[in-house]
Design an enzyme around this catalytic site. Structure first.
Site, mmCIF file in Angstrom:
data_model
loop_
_atom_site.group_PDB
_atom_site.id
_atom_site.type_symbol
_atom_site.label_atom_id
_atom_site.label_comp_id
_atom_site.label_asym_id
_atom_site.label_seq_id
_atom_site.Cartn_x
_atom_site.Cartn_y
_atom_site.Cartn_z
ATOM 1 N N CYS A 284 17.584 88.051 71.749
ATOM 2 C CA CYS A 284 16.048 88.267 71.597
ATOM 3 C C CYS A 284 15.639 88.856 72.666
ATOM 4 C CB CYS A 284 15.824 86.973 72.334
ATOM 5 S SG CYS A 284 14.127 86.027 72.383
ATOM 6 N N ASP B 191 13.816 88.364 75.110
ATOM 7 C CA ASP B 191 13.700 87.475 76.374
ATOM 8 C C ASP B 191 13.542 88.569 77.288
ATOM 9 O OD1 ASP B 191 13.662 86.071 78.451
ATOM 10 O OD2 ASP B 191 12.620 85.100 76.900
ATOM 11 N N ARG C 246 14.955 87.858 80.078
ATOM 12 C CA ARG C 246 15.776 86.853 81.463
ATOM 13 C C ARG C 246 17.401 86.814 80.841
ATOM 14 N NH1 ARG C 246 12.480 81.917 81.028
ATOM 15 N NH2 ARG C 246 12.478 82.196 78.311
ATOM 16 N N HIS D 123 19.588 81.810 72.919
ATOM 17 C CA HIS D 123 18.871 81.563 74.520
ATOM 18 C C HIS D 123 18.203 80.382 74.241
ATOM 19 C CE1 HIS D 123 15.527 82.803 75.188
ATOM 20 N NE2 HIS D 123 14.951 83.638 74.478
ATOM 21 N N CYS E 111 13.910 79.542 74.234
ATOM 22 C CA CYS E 111 13.863 80.844 73.706
ATOM 23 C C CYS E 111 12.081 80.835 73.676
ATOM 24 C CB CYS E 111 14.469 80.958 72.420
ATOM 25 S SG CYS E 111 13.986 82.328 71.204
HETATM 26 CO CO CO Z 1 13.869 84.460 73.229
#
Ligand code: CO
Length: 215
Positions: free
Chosen positions: A42, A44, A46, A98, A101
């Protein structure tokens, strides 16, 4: 100082650190790459792929998009996949989702978010496919976590359904496909799914190839 300048300064420190340990660090790493793994994760911020897997430059070939989706008409993903499988000859393809998400969370809601509705629609399709299982989970957070997992499992299937993967299975007996989920609350990865080369998939998605297998 403007925030972006911090990144350029940190880059100078990064170079000094590396060269301090090994003066040839950049000369050596610029030569070639031979990664064993394709990572589909992803976007993302993090979920830093190299950090959570303890991998160094040269080890992971990375593709990231919102909610780590493998869409069979996405030329970006398919180009990365084809290059990784056919040219770099990776041994493993890892799809990593994750918990928490945002893409999956938004797909569970009805809010209109514009263009990304079309991307998240694929997660809604997965929700519909597993709606019985999901709607039997009374706790919203637990249902969200399960959809994150199911989304990964579906992407593993989507990879196996591509002619790119099936062709490489047929000719070379690789890559193995893995579905993992990352828990930002603990830092741990969890294995959800694993498909060995040649694994059986639905007939309708199975391709036949003219050239004989080399295996
Ligand atoms: Co995500």
């Amino acid at each position: 100082m403007e925030s972006y300048r911090k990144l350029l300064l940190a880059n100078k420190a990064f170079v000094q650190d590396k060269v301090g340990v090994d003066p040839n660090y950049f000369k050596n790493s610029a030569v070639d790459q031979k990664p064993e793994f394709l990572w589909i994760g992803c976007s993302d911020s993090r979920v830093p792929a190299e950090d959570i897997t303890g991998t160094q430059p040269g080890e992971l070939f990375v593709h990231r998009n919102v909610a780590n989706l493998v869409i069979h008409t996405d030329f970006n993903l398919l180009s990365v996949l084809q290059y990784a499988v056919e040219v770099l000859q990776v041994k493993h393809v890892i799809v990593c989702g994750h918990f928490g998400c945002g893409g999956v969370k938004n797909a569970m809601h009805r809010k209109d978010l514009g263009l990304i509705n079309k991307w998240l629609r694929h997660i809604k399709d997965t929700y519909r496919l597993y709606s019985r299982e999901l709607e039997a989970i009374p706790n919203t957070e637990a249902r969200f976590d399960r959809l994150v997992e199911l989304n990964v499992i579906e992407q593993v299937q989507n990879l196996a359904e591509t002619s790119i993967v099936q062709h490489a299975w047929h000719l070379h007996g690789r890559p193995e496909i893995h579905g993992w989920v990352y828990d930002m609350r603990t830092g741990y990865l969890k294995e959800l799914a694993r498909m060995q080369p040649g694994a059986k998939i639905d007939d309708i998605y199975t391709f036949e190839f003219d050239e004989p297998s080399e295996q």
